[in-house]
Design a protein around this motif. Structure first.
Motif, PDB file in Angstrom:
ATOM      1  N   TRP A 156       0.858  -1.198   0.000  1.00 54.70           N
ATOM      2  CA  TRP A 156       0.000   0.000   0.000  1.00 54.70           C
ATOM      3  C   TRP A 156       0.884   1.234   0.000  1.00 54.70           C
ATOM      4  O   TRP A 156       1.772   1.378   0.832  1.00 54.70           O
ATOM      5  N   ARG A 157       0.639   2.144  -0.932  1.00 57.70           N
ATOM      6  CA  ARG A 157       1.373   3.406  -1.002  1.00 57.70           C
ATOM      7  C   ARG A 157       0.396   4.574  -0.997  1.00 57.70           C
ATOM      8  O   ARG A 157      -0.569   4.596  -1.756  1.00 57.70           O
ATOM      9  N   THR A 158       0.656   5.552  -0.142  1.00 56.15           N
ATOM     10  CA  THR A 158      -0.189   6.743  -0.094  1.00 56.15           C
ATOM     11  C   THR A 158       0.436   7.853  -0.938  1.00 56.15           C
ATOM     12  O   THR A 158       1.548   7.727  -1.442  1.00 56.15           O
ATOM     13  N   ALA A 159      -0.317   8.959  -1.057  1.00 55.13           N
ATOM     14  CA  ALA A 159       0.198  10.126  -1.781  1.00 55.13           C
ATOM     15  C   ALA A 159       1.255  10.855  -0.966  1.00 55.13           C
ATOM     16  O   ALA A 159       1.954  11.732  -1.475  1.00 55.13           O
ATOM     17  N   HIS A 163      -5.518   5.467   6.116  1.00 50.76           N
ATOM     18  CA  HIS A 163      -4.624   5.066   5.033  1.00 50.76           C
ATOM     19  C   HIS A 163      -3.164   5.382   5.354  1.00 50.76           C
ATOM     20  O   HIS A 163      -2.260   4.697   4.866  1.00 50.76           O
ATOM     21  N   ARG A 164      -2.953   6.411   6.172  1.00 48.81           N
ATOM     22  CA  ARG A 164      -1.575   6.665   6.624  1.00 48.81           C
ATOM     23  C   ARG A 164      -1.054   5.457   7.396  1.00 48.81           C
ATOM     24  O   ARG A 164       0.130   5.096   7.301  1.00 48.81           O
ATOM     25  N   ALA A 165      -1.947   4.829   8.150  1.00 48.54           N
ATOM     26  CA  ALA A 165      -1.553   3.648   8.929  1.00 48.54           C
ATOM     27  C   ALA A 165      -1.233   2.460   8.024  1.00 48.54           C
ATOM     28  O   ALA A 165      -0.479   1.556   8.415  1.00 48.54           O
ATOM     29  N   LEU A 166      -1.786   2.452   6.813  1.00 52.57           N
ATOM     30  CA  LEU A 166      -1.555   1.347   5.885  1.00 52.57           C
ATOM     31  C   LEU A 166      -0.328   1.559   5.008  1.00 52.57           C
ATOM     32  O   LEU A 166       0.136   0.614   4.355  1.00 52.57           O
ATOM     33  N   ASN A 167       0.187   2.783   4.966  1.00 51.34           N
ATOM     34  CA  ASN A 167       1.296   3.083   4.064  1.00 51.34           C
ATOM     35  C   ASN A 167       2.488   2.157   4.321  1.00 51.34           C
ATOM     36  O   ASN A 167       2.963   2.023   5.452  1.00 51.34           O
ATOM     37  N   GLN A 196      -6.142  -4.560   5.944  1.00 48.88           N
ATOM     38  CA  GLN A 196      -7.150  -4.234   6.947  1.00 48.88           C
ATOM     39  C   GLN A 196      -6.920  -2.832   7.480  1.00 48.88           C
ATOM     40  O   GLN A 196      -5.912  -2.531   8.106  1.00 48.88           O
ATOM     41  N   SER A 197      -7.888  -1.971   7.217  1.00 48.44           N
ATOM     42  CA  SER A 197      -7.846  -0.596   7.690  1.00 48.44           C
ATOM     43  C   SER A 197      -8.091  -0.563   9.199  1.00 48.44           C
ATOM     44  O   SER A 197      -8.780  -1.426   9.744  1.00 48.44           O
ATOM     45  N   PRO A 198      -7.546   0.439   9.892  1.00 47.26           N
ATOM     46  CA  PRO A 198      -7.845   0.605  11.317  1.00 47.26           C
ATOM     47  C   PRO A 198      -9.343   0.736  11.597  1.00 47.26           C
ATOM     48  O   PRO A 198      -9.787   0.515  12.722  1.00 47.26           O
ATOM     49  N   SER A 199     -10.110   1.058  10.554  1.00 50.44           N
ATOM     50  CA  SER A 199     -11.565   1.168  10.724  1.00 50.44           C
ATOM     51  C   SER A 199     -12.220  -0.202  10.804  1.00 50.44           C
ATOM     52  O   SER A 199     -13.408  -0.306  11.117  1.00 50.44           O
ATOM     53  N   GLY A 200     -11.439  -1.240  10.511  1.00 45.63           N
ATOM     54  CA  GLY A 200     -11.983  -2.590  10.533  1.00 45.63           C
ATOM     55  C   GLY A 200     -12.347  -3.114   9.160  1.00 45.63           C
ATOM     56  O   GLY A 200     -12.652  -4.299   8.994  1.00 45.63           O
ATOM     57  N   ARG A 222      -6.275   8.748  -2.923  1.00 49.30           N
ATOM     58  CA  ARG A 222      -5.237   8.911  -3.941  1.00 49.30           C
ATOM     59  C   ARG A 222      -4.104   7.900  -3.743  1.00 49.30           C
ATOM     60  O   ARG A 222      -3.008   8.074  -4.264  1.00 49.30           O
ATOM     61  N   CYS A 223      -4.368   6.850  -2.951  1.00 54.41           N
ATOM     62  CA  CYS A 223      -3.363   5.809  -2.712  1.00 54.41           C
ATOM     63  C   CYS A 223      -3.311   4.848  -3.900  1.00 54.41           C
ATOM     64  O   CYS A 223      -4.195   4.845  -4.753  1.00 54.41           O
TER      65      CYS A 223
END
Length: 343
Positions: A273-276, A285-289, A300-304, A324-325
């Motif tokens: 996973w890459r963010t902008a 999404h920052r947590a997934l970068n 898995q997003s922190p949102s579940g 924009r990821c």
């Protein structure tokens, strides 16, 4: 200076404006095809359903938008396919091409495209139905109600501008409340609206100072420009989310096709996973970068919520709108080569 835009970013840069233009062109065409006299006659009879029918807001009006979406989808798949460097156990290059006519690809494209446009059409019909019903309930002049919906012809361009065709339900509410602010004299409340056309601020401030308010012609002009700005935002957000969905899905499908064809071993595929990389990235999404996963695994997003890739259309809109990821796919060619030689 060399650009640090990734191929994915470049695809977004290319196709977002194309999808946006196709959407806005569809709205212009719908406005221009309306027979105003017939629309007014339906409103005079209190026939809201008939009035909506006259507007001609139907899937066929968005044919060019669907074609642009399909073009973006194909480009996303071709881009990933071109980036694969495949070799057989003897080290000979293996050619892989993305198949946009692949049955699974065609099925998804047809289903998503139909759902997408049906949602656009349904949302507009619902918001217009509400606006027309409220206008009739207030006893507004049918002609004014009709023009509030389809827009008024500009003396400069000769085309209809303003109106609420193309707007989402919440945006239609913004327009309705903004008009009420100007009609009722609550002008300072209107000046707090971020999307207003600031070229009218001087006129509004003068009206506040004089205490005389604004005449209806000026209110129509101000609301028309406000509505146009909301429509532009609608086109921007829609094109962003749908371009992301098209390209993200196509790249994932291209990798799947390579795996199913036997040219890539899924166990040697990693997606990251890459963010902008800026402050606009949502916190989940920052947590997934930089998070890596196997091809068949999700993020898995922190949102579940679990997403297969950024912009995954099966995910809630809160995880995809304005995203924009992108996913970076990597194939361990050396590992795959050694495994196949050993086999």
């Amino acid at each position: 200076m060399a650009s640090n835009r990734t191929p994915f970013d470049q695809l977004l840069d290319k196709y977002e404006p194309i999808l946006k233009a196709a959407f806005l062109d569809a709205i212009v065409d719908i406005r221009s095809q309306v027979t105003l006299k017939l629309l007014i006659e339906r409103l005079e009879r209190g026939d809201v359903a008939g009035a909506i029918e006259v507007l001609g807001i139907e899937r066929e009006a968005f044919g060019a938008f669907e074609l642009a979406f399909a073009e973006a989808y194909n480009a996303g798949g071709v881009d990933l396919a071109n980036g694969l460097k495949l070799c057989d156990p003897q080290g000979q290059r293996i050619v892989f091409r993305f198949g946009v006519r692949n049955p699974e690809a065609e099925a998804w494209l047809a289903e998503h495209s139909a759902t997408m446009v049906t949602r656009i059409v349904g949302d507009q019909q619902q918001s217009i139905r509400l606006a027309l019903s409220e206008g009739l309930a207030r006893g507004d002049n049918p002609r004014r109600t009709a023009l509030d919906v389809v827009g008024r012809v500009s003396r400069v361009t000769g085309k209809r501008e303003g109106g609420i065709i193309g707007l989402t339900g919440p945006q239609e509410r913004f327009v309705a409340s903004a008009r009420q602010e100007l009609v009722s004299g609550n002008l300072r409340a209107y000046l707090a609206r971020e999307r207003r056309d600031r070229r009218f601020d001087r006129t509004i401030l003068a009206a506040i100072k004089s205490g005389k308010g604004l005449d209806r012609a000026m209110i129509d002009r101000i609301i028309g420009r406000y509505s146009d700005r909301l429509l532009d935002l609608r086109g921007e957000m829609l094109s962003r989310s749908e371009t992301m969905a098209a390209i993200g899905k196509a790249r994932d499908d291209a990798m799947r096709q390579a795996i199913l064809s036997g040219k890539v071993d899924a166990s040697f595929v990693t997606k990251t996973w890459r963010t902008a990389g800026d402050s606009r990235v949502r916190h989940t999404h920052r947590a997934l970068n930089g998070r890596a996963a196997g091809y068949y695994e999700g993020f898995q997003s922190p949102s579940g919520v679990t997403l297969q890739y950024p912009g995954d259309p099966s995910a809630p809109i809160g995880e995809t709108s304005g995203c924009r990821c992108h996913t970076e796919y990597r194939v361990d060619y050396t590992g795959q080569f050694i495994a196949r030689r050993a086999a």
